[in-house]
Write a protein that holds these residues in place. Structure first.
Motif, PDB file in Angstrom:
ATOM      1  N   SER A  90       0.835  -1.204   0.000  1.00 33.72           N
ATOM      2  CA  SER A  90       0.000   0.000   0.000  1.00 33.72           C
ATOM      3  C   SER A  90       0.874   1.260   0.000  1.00 33.72           C
ATOM      4  N   PHE A  91       2.056   1.185   0.619  1.00 30.30           N
ATOM      5  CA  PHE A  91       2.939   2.348   0.598  1.00 30.30           C
ATOM      6  C   PHE A  91       3.677   2.474  -0.728  1.00 30.30           C
ATOM      7  N   ARG A  92       3.921   1.347  -1.410  1.00 27.33           N
ATOM      8  CA  ARG A  92       4.437   1.443  -2.782  1.00 27.33           C
ATOM      9  C   ARG A  92       3.388   2.111  -3.672  1.00 27.33           C
ATOM     10  N   ALA A  93       2.123   1.758  -3.457  1.00 26.95           N
ATOM     11  CA  ALA A  93       1.031   2.393  -4.211  1.00 26.95           C
ATOM     12  C   ALA A  93       0.972   3.883  -3.906  1.00 26.95           C
ATOM     13  N   LEU A  94       1.185   4.251  -2.660  1.00 29.58           N
ATOM     14  CA  LEU A  94       1.176   5.668  -2.290  1.00 29.58           C
ATOM     15  C   LEU A  94       2.286   6.419  -3.010  1.00 29.58           C
ATOM     16  N   GLY A  95       3.481   5.831  -3.063  1.00 34.43           N
ATOM     17  CA  GLY A  95       4.574   6.475  -3.809  1.00 34.43           C
ATOM     18  C   GLY A  95       4.232   6.644  -5.275  1.00 34.43           C
ATOM     19  N   PHE A  96       3.636   5.611  -5.871  1.00 31.44           N
ATOM     20  CA  PHE A  96       3.229   5.679  -7.268  1.00 31.44           C
ATOM     21  C   PHE A  96       2.144   6.740  -7.460  1.00 31.44           C
ATOM     22  N   GLY A  97       1.153   6.761  -6.567  1.00 33.97           N
ATOM     23  CA  GLY A  97       0.074   7.745  -6.661  1.00 33.97           C
ATOM     24  C   GLY A  97       0.587   9.166  -6.526  1.00 33.97           C
ATOM     25  N   ALA A  98       1.554   9.379  -5.630  1.00 35.37           N
ATOM     26  CA  ALA A  98       2.137  10.712  -5.450  1.00 35.37           C
ATOM     27  C   ALA A  98       2.869  11.143  -6.715  1.00 35.37           C
ATOM     28  N   GLU A  99       3.617  10.220  -7.309  1.00 31.30           N
ATOM     29  CA  GLU A  99       4.322  10.524  -8.555  1.00 31.30           C
ATOM     30  C   GLU A  99       3.329  10.820  -9.687  1.00 31.30           C
ATOM     31  N   MET A 100       2.260  10.041  -9.747  1.00 26.80           N
ATOM     32  CA  MET A 100       1.230  10.235 -10.769  1.00 26.80           C
ATOM     33  C   MET A 100       0.563  11.605 -10.619  1.00 26.80           C
ATOM     34  N   SER A 113     -10.700  -9.448  -1.581  1.00 25.02           N
ATOM     35  CA  SER A 113      -9.631  -8.485  -1.771  1.00 25.02           C
ATOM     36  C   SER A 113     -10.256  -7.132  -2.052  1.00 25.02           C
ATOM     37  N   ALA A 114      -9.849  -6.150  -1.277  1.00 25.61           N
ATOM     38  CA  ALA A 114     -10.366  -4.795  -1.488  1.00 25.61           C
ATOM     39  C   ALA A 114     -10.016  -4.314  -2.896  1.00 25.61           C
ATOM     40  N   ALA A 115      -8.778  -4.562  -3.326  1.00 23.85           N
ATOM     41  CA  ALA A 115      -8.357  -4.124  -4.657  1.00 23.85           C
ATOM     42  C   ALA A 115      -9.193  -4.794  -5.746  1.00 23.85           C
ATOM     43  N   GLU A 116      -9.440  -6.097  -5.601  1.00 20.01           N
ATOM     44  CA  GLU A 116     -10.237  -6.795  -6.600  1.00 20.01           C
ATOM     45  C   GLU A 116     -11.665  -6.269  -6.645  1.00 20.01           C
ATOM     46  N   LYS A 117     -12.237  -5.969  -5.480  1.00 18.70           N
ATOM     47  CA  LYS A 117     -13.607  -5.442  -5.441  1.00 18.70           C
ATOM     48  C   LYS A 117     -13.685  -4.103  -6.175  1.00 18.70           C
ATOM     49  N   VAL A 118     -12.730  -3.213  -5.907  1.00 21.54           N
ATOM     50  CA  VAL A 118     -12.728  -1.891  -6.552  1.00 21.54           C
ATOM     51  C   VAL A 118     -12.479  -2.039  -8.044  1.00 21.54           C
ATOM     52  N   LEU A 119     -11.547  -2.888  -8.407  1.00 20.17           N
ATOM     53  CA  LEU A 119     -11.222  -3.105  -9.815  1.00 20.17           C
ATOM     54  C   LEU A 119     -12.405  -3.668 -10.595  1.00 20.17           C
ATOM     55  N   HIS A 120     -13.059  -4.678 -10.049  1.00 18.35           N
ATOM     56  CA  HIS A 120     -14.165  -5.334 -10.752  1.00 18.35           C
ATOM     57  C   HIS A 120     -15.452  -4.510 -10.764  1.00 18.35           C
ATOM     58  N   ALA A 121     -15.550  -3.508  -9.910  1.00 22.44           N
ATOM     59  CA  ALA A 121     -16.740  -2.656  -9.907  1.00 22.44           C
ATOM     60  C   ALA A 121     -16.799  -1.778 -11.153  1.00 22.44           C
ATOM     61  N   GLU A 122     -15.648  -1.527 -11.766  1.00 27.34           N
ATOM     62  CA  GLU A 122     -15.555  -0.747 -13.002  1.00 27.34           C
ATOM     63  C   GLU A 122     -16.222   0.617 -12.896  1.00 27.34           C
ATOM     64  N   ARG A 123     -16.131   1.252 -11.729  1.00 31.02           N
ATOM     65  CA  ARG A 123     -16.704   2.588 -11.553  1.00 31.02           C
ATOM     66  C   ARG A 123     -15.685   3.691 -11.772  1.00 31.02           C
ATOM     67  N   VAL A 124     -14.407   3.340 -11.650  1.00 26.05           N
ATOM     68  CA  VAL A 124     -13.346   4.328 -11.748  1.00 26.05           C
ATOM     69  C   VAL A 124     -12.086   3.593 -12.217  1.00 26.05           C
ATOM     70  N   PRO A 125     -11.215   4.255 -12.981  1.00 24.88           N
ATOM     71  CA  PRO A 125      -9.954   3.609 -13.343  1.00 24.88           C
ATOM     72  C   PRO A 125      -9.134   3.296 -12.096  1.00 24.88           C
ATOM     73  N   VAL A 126      -8.505   2.128 -12.078  1.00 23.91           N
ATOM     74  CA  VAL A 126      -7.741   1.669 -10.934  1.00 23.91           C
ATOM     75  C   VAL A 126      -6.366   1.200 -11.393  1.00 23.91           C
ATOM     76  N   THR A 127      -5.338   1.644 -10.689  1.00 25.55           N
ATOM     77  CA  THR A 127      -3.989   1.115 -10.886  1.00 25.55           C
ATOM     78  C   THR A 127      -3.670   0.288  -9.661  1.00 25.55           C
ATOM     79  N   VAL A 128      -3.290  -0.971  -9.879  1.00 19.47           N
ATOM     80  CA  VAL A 128      -2.985  -1.887  -8.780  1.00 19.47           C
ATOM     81  C   VAL A 128      -1.475  -2.108  -8.759  1.00 19.47           C
ATOM     82  N   ILE A 129      -0.890  -1.864  -7.583  1.00 16.26           N
ATOM     83  CA  ILE A 129       0.549  -1.993  -7.402  1.00 16.26           C
ATOM     84  C   ILE A 129       0.817  -3.204  -6.497  1.00 16.26           C
ATOM     85  N   PRO A 130       1.661  -4.157  -6.960  1.00 15.76           N
ATOM     86  CA  PRO A 130       1.977  -5.321  -6.110  1.00 15.76           C
ATOM     87  C   PRO A 130       2.942  -4.955  -4.984  1.00 15.76           C
TER      88      PRO A 130
END
Length: 130
Positions: free
Chosen positions: A13-23, A113-130
């Protein structure tokens, strides 16, 4: 672009935060960081402190938020995914950046999986970081 990054205290989740901040910096966007918890505690303080260090390192001026609007003591990932989707809808985020633990099939079947639920809902673009 308004970006939401939920953090749960895990490294991914903190790798995702770094990616989100850069984005957000690259696309002149805004970034919100949220941590879901039943109540604020030393654990939530530790998550917020670590998130602030990541944001400071990236030069992002935003305060992580602890969302305590949850009522269940043991929170399944699927429920957290729903909370994230509710927040996306309420605040109108354009993008979500999330970490994913890479759980095995059995763990996903039991906990979801929270990420899978958000991703499969297709309500907003999602970037998933491992």
């Amino acid at each position: 672009m308004e970006i939401l990054v939920p953090v749960d205290g895990s490294d991914c989740s903190f790798r995702a935060l770094g990616f989100g901040a850069e984005m957000a910096g690259r696309y002149d966007g805004s970034l919100d960081v949220v941590h879901f918890a039943e109540s604020e505690s030393e654990s939530t303080d530790a998550v917020v402190d670590r998130a602030e260090r990541v944001l400071d390192a990236q030069g992002v001026d935003t305060e992580p938020e602890v969302n305590t609007d949850v009522e269940v003591e043991f929170r399944l990932s699927d429920g957290v995914g729903g909370d994230i989707l509710d927040l996306v809808e309420a605040r109108g985020y354009d993008h979500v950046v999330m970490g994913h633990h890479g759980a095995g099939t059995l763990e996903r079947a039991l906990l979801g999986s929270a990420a899978e639920k958000v991703l499969h809902a297709e309500r907003v673009p999602v970037t998933v970081i491992p």
